[in-house]
Design a protein around this motif. Structure first.
Motif, PDB file in Angstrom:
ATOM      1  N   GLY A 146     -17.575  15.966  -6.238  1.00 42.60           N
ATOM      2  CA  GLY A 146     -18.994  15.685  -6.103  1.00 42.60           C
ATOM      3  C   GLY A 146     -19.296  14.256  -5.734  1.00 42.60           C
ATOM      4  O   GLY A 146     -20.464  13.856  -5.677  1.00 42.60           O
ATOM      5  N   SER A 147     -18.267  13.458  -5.465  1.00 43.11           N
ATOM      6  CA  SER A 147     -18.439  12.047  -5.118  1.00 43.11           C
ATOM      7  C   SER A 147     -18.534  11.861  -3.613  1.00 43.11           C
ATOM      8  O   SER A 147     -18.206  12.748  -2.829  1.00 43.11           O
ATOM      9  CB  SER A 147     -17.259  11.238  -5.667  1.00 43.11           C
ATOM     10  N   ASP A 148     -18.960  10.660  -3.208  1.00 42.79           N
ATOM     11  CA  ASP A 148     -18.972  10.321  -1.787  1.00 42.79           C
ATOM     12  C   ASP A 148     -17.658   9.695  -1.347  1.00 42.79           C
ATOM     13  O   ASP A 148     -17.517   9.269  -0.195  1.00 42.79           O
ATOM     14  CB  ASP A 148     -20.146   9.382  -1.466  1.00 42.79           C
ATOM     15  N   HIS A 149     -16.673   9.618  -2.257  1.00 40.55           N
ATOM     16  CA  HIS A 149     -15.322   9.166  -1.943  1.00 40.55           C
ATOM     17  C   HIS A 149     -14.351  10.313  -2.167  1.00 40.55           C
ATOM     18  O   HIS A 149     -14.599  11.205  -2.992  1.00 40.55           O
ATOM     19  CB  HIS A 149     -14.891   8.015  -2.867  1.00 40.55           C
ATOM     20  N   LEU A 150     -13.226  10.281  -1.467  1.00 44.77           N
ATOM     21  CA  LEU A 150     -12.147  11.206  -1.763  1.00 44.77           C
ATOM     22  C   LEU A 150     -11.215  10.573  -2.787  1.00 44.77           C
ATOM     23  O   LEU A 150     -10.954   9.363  -2.729  1.00 44.77           O
ATOM     24  CB  LEU A 150     -11.344  11.527  -0.497  1.00 44.77           C
ATOM     25  N   PRO A 151     -10.699  11.343  -3.740  1.00 40.03           N
ATOM     26  CA  PRO A 151      -9.670  10.797  -4.638  1.00 40.03           C
ATOM     27  C   PRO A 151      -8.383  10.573  -3.834  1.00 40.03           C
ATOM     28  O   PRO A 151      -8.113  11.285  -2.864  1.00 40.03           O
ATOM     29  CB  PRO A 151      -9.477  11.914  -5.677  1.00 40.03           C
ATOM     30  N   VAL A 152      -7.599   9.588  -4.242  1.00 44.05           N
ATOM     31  CA  VAL A 152      -6.302   9.351  -3.608  1.00 44.05           C
ATOM     32  C   VAL A 152      -5.229   9.339  -4.692  1.00 44.05           C
ATOM     33  O   VAL A 152      -5.484   8.961  -5.837  1.00 44.05           O
ATOM     34  CB  VAL A 152      -6.275   8.034  -2.808  1.00 44.05           C
ATOM     35  N   ALA A 153      -4.035   9.775  -4.325  1.00 43.75           N
ATOM     36  CA  ALA A 153      -2.942   9.891  -5.286  1.00 43.75           C
ATOM     37  C   ALA A 153      -1.655   9.389  -4.660  1.00 43.75           C
ATOM     38  O   ALA A 153      -1.533   9.294  -3.428  1.00 43.75           O
ATOM     39  CB  ALA A 153      -2.782  11.342  -5.752  1.00 43.75           C
ATOM     40  N   SER A 209       0.848  -1.182   0.000  1.00 43.78           N
ATOM     41  CA  SER A 209       0.000   0.000   0.000  1.00 43.78           C
ATOM     42  C   SER A 209       0.885   1.235   0.000  1.00 43.78           C
ATOM     43  O   SER A 209       1.777   1.368   0.842  1.00 43.78           O
ATOM     44  CB  SER A 209      -0.902  -0.003   1.233  1.00 43.78           C
ATOM     45  N   THR A 210       0.642   2.156  -0.930  1.00 45.11           N
ATOM     46  CA  THR A 210       1.450   3.378  -0.959  1.00 45.11           C
ATOM     47  C   THR A 210       1.190   4.226   0.279  1.00 45.11           C
ATOM     48  O   THR A 210       2.100   4.910   0.759  1.00 45.11           O
ATOM     49  CB  THR A 210       1.144   4.211  -2.217  1.00 45.11           C
ATOM     50  N   GLN A 211      -0.031   4.188   0.811  1.00 43.83           N
ATOM     51  CA  GLN A 211      -0.336   4.976   1.995  1.00 43.83           C
ATOM     52  C   GLN A 211       0.429   4.454   3.202  1.00 43.83           C
ATOM     53  O   GLN A 211       0.981   5.221   3.986  1.00 43.83           O
ATOM     54  CB  GLN A 211      -1.836   4.975   2.278  1.00 43.83           C
ATOM     55  N   GLY A 212       0.453   3.144   3.356  1.00 42.87           N
ATOM     56  CA  GLY A 212       1.171   2.566   4.483  1.00 42.87           C
ATOM     57  C   GLY A 212       2.666   2.753   4.387  1.00 42.87           C
ATOM     58  O   GLY A 212       3.356   2.895   5.400  1.00 42.87           O
ATOM     59  N   ALA A 213       3.197   2.773   3.159  1.00 44.34           N
ATOM     60  CA  ALA A 213       4.641   2.873   2.972  1.00 44.34           C
ATOM     61  C   ALA A 213       5.138   4.306   2.908  1.00 44.34           C
ATOM     62  O   ALA A 213       6.245   4.608   3.361  1.00 44.34           O
ATOM     63  CB  ALA A 213       5.050   2.134   1.696  1.00 44.34           C
ATOM     64  N   ALA A 214       4.343   5.204   2.326  1.00 44.55           N
ATOM     65  CA  ALA A 214       4.848   6.558   2.077  1.00 44.55           C
ATOM     66  C   ALA A 214       3.796   7.634   2.266  1.00 44.55           C
ATOM     67  O   ALA A 214       3.874   8.681   1.632  1.00 44.55           O
ATOM     68  CB  ALA A 214       5.418   6.624   0.656  1.00 44.55           C
ATOM     69  N   GLY A 215       2.836   7.395   3.132  1.00 49.17           N
ATOM     70  CA  GLY A 215       1.782   8.381   3.348  1.00 49.17           C
ATOM     71  C   GLY A 215       1.974   9.156   4.633  1.00 49.17           C
ATOM     72  O   GLY A 215       2.956   8.977   5.363  1.00 49.17           O
ATOM     73  N   SER A 216       1.035  10.002   4.918  1.00 48.52           N
ATOM     74  CA  SER A 216       1.024  10.777   6.157  1.00 48.52           C
ATOM     75  C   SER A 216      -0.337  10.575   6.802  1.00 48.52           C
ATOM     76  O   SER A 216      -1.357  10.982   6.260  1.00 48.52           O
ATOM     77  CB  SER A 216       1.262  12.264   5.870  1.00 48.52           C
ATOM     78  N   GLY A 217      -0.346   9.913   7.949  1.00 54.76           N
ATOM     79  CA  GLY A 217      -1.614   9.620   8.606  1.00 54.76           C
ATOM     80  C   GLY A 217      -2.284   8.389   8.010  1.00 54.76           C
ATOM     81  O   GLY A 217      -1.668   7.596   7.303  1.00 54.76           O
ATOM     82  N   PHE A 218      -3.572   8.247   8.299  1.00 55.84           N
ATOM     83  CA  PHE A 218      -4.313   7.061   7.875  1.00 55.84           C
ATOM     84  C   PHE A 218      -4.806   7.167   6.429  1.00 55.84           C
ATOM     85  O   PHE A 218      -5.085   6.156   5.806  1.00 55.84           O
ATOM     86  CB  PHE A 218      -5.504   6.828   8.801  1.00 55.84           C
ATOM     87  N   GLY A 219      -4.959   8.363   5.921  1.00 56.59           N
ATOM     88  CA  GLY A 219      -5.405   8.519   4.538  1.00 56.59           C
ATOM     89  C   GLY A 219      -6.805   8.030   4.288  1.00 56.59           C
ATOM     90  O   GLY A 219      -7.107   7.514   3.210  1.00 56.59           O
ATOM     91  N   PHE A 220      -7.723   8.182   5.261  1.00 52.43           N
ATOM     92  CA  PHE A 220      -9.092   7.724   5.081  1.00 52.43           C
ATOM     93  C   PHE A 220      -9.719   8.398   3.859  1.00 52.43           C
ATOM     94  O   PHE A 220      -9.534   9.584   3.628  1.00 52.43           O
ATOM     95  CB  PHE A 220      -9.935   8.038   6.313  1.00 52.43           C
ATOM     96  N   SER A 221     -10.489   7.613   3.100  1.00 45.51           N
ATOM     97  CA  SER A 221     -11.050   8.126   1.844  1.00 45.51           C
ATOM     98  C   SER A 221     -12.573   8.049   1.762  1.00 45.51           C
ATOM     99  O   SER A 221     -13.157   8.582   0.819  1.00 45.51           O
ATOM    100  CB  SER A 221     -10.463   7.354   0.657  1.00 45.51           C
ATOM    101  N   TRP A 222     -13.210   7.388   2.737  1.00 43.48           N
ATOM    102  CA  TRP A 222     -14.666   7.214   2.662  1.00 43.48           C
ATOM    103  C   TRP A 222     -15.266   7.215   4.062  1.00 43.48           C
ATOM    104  O   TRP A 222     -14.651   6.677   4.991  1.00 43.48           O
ATOM    105  CB  TRP A 222     -14.993   5.887   1.965  1.00 43.48           C
TER     106      TRP A 222
END
Length: 349
Positions: free
Chosen positions: A333-340, A291-304
């Motif tokens: 306008g979505s109920d999800h956040l985009p992640v990059a 997971s890119t979030q687990g390896a190189a993210g900041s925080g939990f990165g919640f998206s929904w």
């Protein structure tokens, strides 16, 4: 004769500025007043201590919670980080009860939670990277798909995946993204847009009966990579049936099998997996990718959900490449956040 000057100082008149340290000491004195010399502080709060031990066991042994009844194990693992919120409540109750036993017991869930998620409290982002990728579940009921498309395109992603695209909105997304992305392909309800040439595009069978996953080869300046886009079936929490995730689990196994058979060594998975990295039911995928979030993210990165994110179910996962940074993009306008994420393709140096 020289006149002596005397300086008087008023101490503790209550009128001067109060130091934060003194406030904390007074608060501590009030909380712990009556504790000294009271033998009952070890006998009180036994129930609180037991609850603290149970909480620690649930977090520590979450993988042992059975899924046979209502997928209880997967449900627990989906919201596992939030169990930490029970700790302050137990702490407050222990202070009110003046229980030393409960206070000591509460240390156990604190230690377990920090062991599981403490690393996510720190910024793990790096610099550099050869490729920026992004993914977004745009929501079939999105009121303004054109604005959503422009928003994610403005992120600067070289490769963009979209999920939950209704047939009627495909032309809208194609038109809005055309100025930024020269190459694209849509398979069923998922699509992939790229600034680099794409080839070998085909659907990936995730055992649904309709197309919600695809695969393409993207010819980056650092060489070809395999990009998978997937939207696994939704899960629901029902009073009678519990956590209904059987179809999601079956699709996750099929997706993991497809990725395991991939001929290219460098693989990127983009999509809405409707599950977190803690969910054992996604092991077919998570066991072979990072997971890119687990390896190189900041925080939990919640998206929904986007209005109050509680879980990261939108994932960017990689194999054979190095994650450099990962983050969520602004709400659309979505109920999800985009992640990059930004990844390094050339891992030889």
């Amino acid at each position: 004769m020289a006149q002596q000057a005397y300086v008087s100082e008023t101490v503790g008149d209550g009128k001067g500025p109060k130091r934060p340290g003194s406030r904390l000491r007074r608060l501590a004195q009030r909380l712990f007043s009556g504790w000294r010399g009271d033998p009952r502080i070890w006998r009180r709060g036994i129930v609180l201590a037991v609850l603290a031990l149970l909480l620690a066991l649930v977090m520590l042994l979450h993988s042992r919670i059975p899924n046979q009844v209502g997928n209880l194990g997967s449900l627990t693992e989906t919201f596992l980080p939030w169990l930490g919120l029970i700790v302050p409540l137990l702490l407050l109750c222990a202070l009110i009860r003046k229980s030393a036993t409960a206070l000591l017991a509460i240390l156990l869930p604190v230690i377990v939670w920090l062991n599981l998620f403490g690393g996510l409290l720190f910024d793990r982002t790096g610099t550099g990277g050869d490729l920026m990728v992004a993914t977004h579940n745009v929501n079939a009921d999105n009121p303004d798909p054109s604005a959503t498309a422009r928003a994610v395109a403005s992120s600067g992603a070289d490769v963009l995946a979209l999920e939950e695209i209704p047939n009627t909105a495909v032309p809208v997304y194609e038109k809005a993204l055309a100025p930024t992305y020269r190459y694209h392909a849509v398979v069923g309800t998922v699509g992939l847009w790229s600034t680099y040439p794409m080839s070998d595009v085909h659907a990936v069978d995730i055992k649904l009966g309709w197309e919600r996953a695809m695969r393409a080869t993207v010819a980056t300046p650092k060489g070809p990579i395999a990009v998978y886009v997937a939207h696994l079936p939704s899960v629901r929490v029902k009073m009678a049936a519990g956590f209904t995730a059987r179809q999601r689990d079956k699709s996750a196994d099929a997706l993991g099998e497809a990725i395991a058979g991939e001929s290219l060594k460098r693989v990127v998975l983009l999509g809405d997996l409707n599950g977190t990295m803690n969910d054992r039911s996604l092991n077919a995928v998570t066991s072979q990718m990072r997971s890119t979030q687990g390896a190189a993210g900041s925080g939990f990165g919640f998206s929904w959900p986007a209005s109050f994110p509680m879980a990261r179910i939108d994932q960017i996962m990689v194999k054979g490449v190095e994650p450099r940074s990962s983050w969520t993009l602004p709400r659309t306008g979505s109920d999800h956040l985009p992640v990059a994420a930004r990844v390094k393709l050339d891992t030889s140096s």
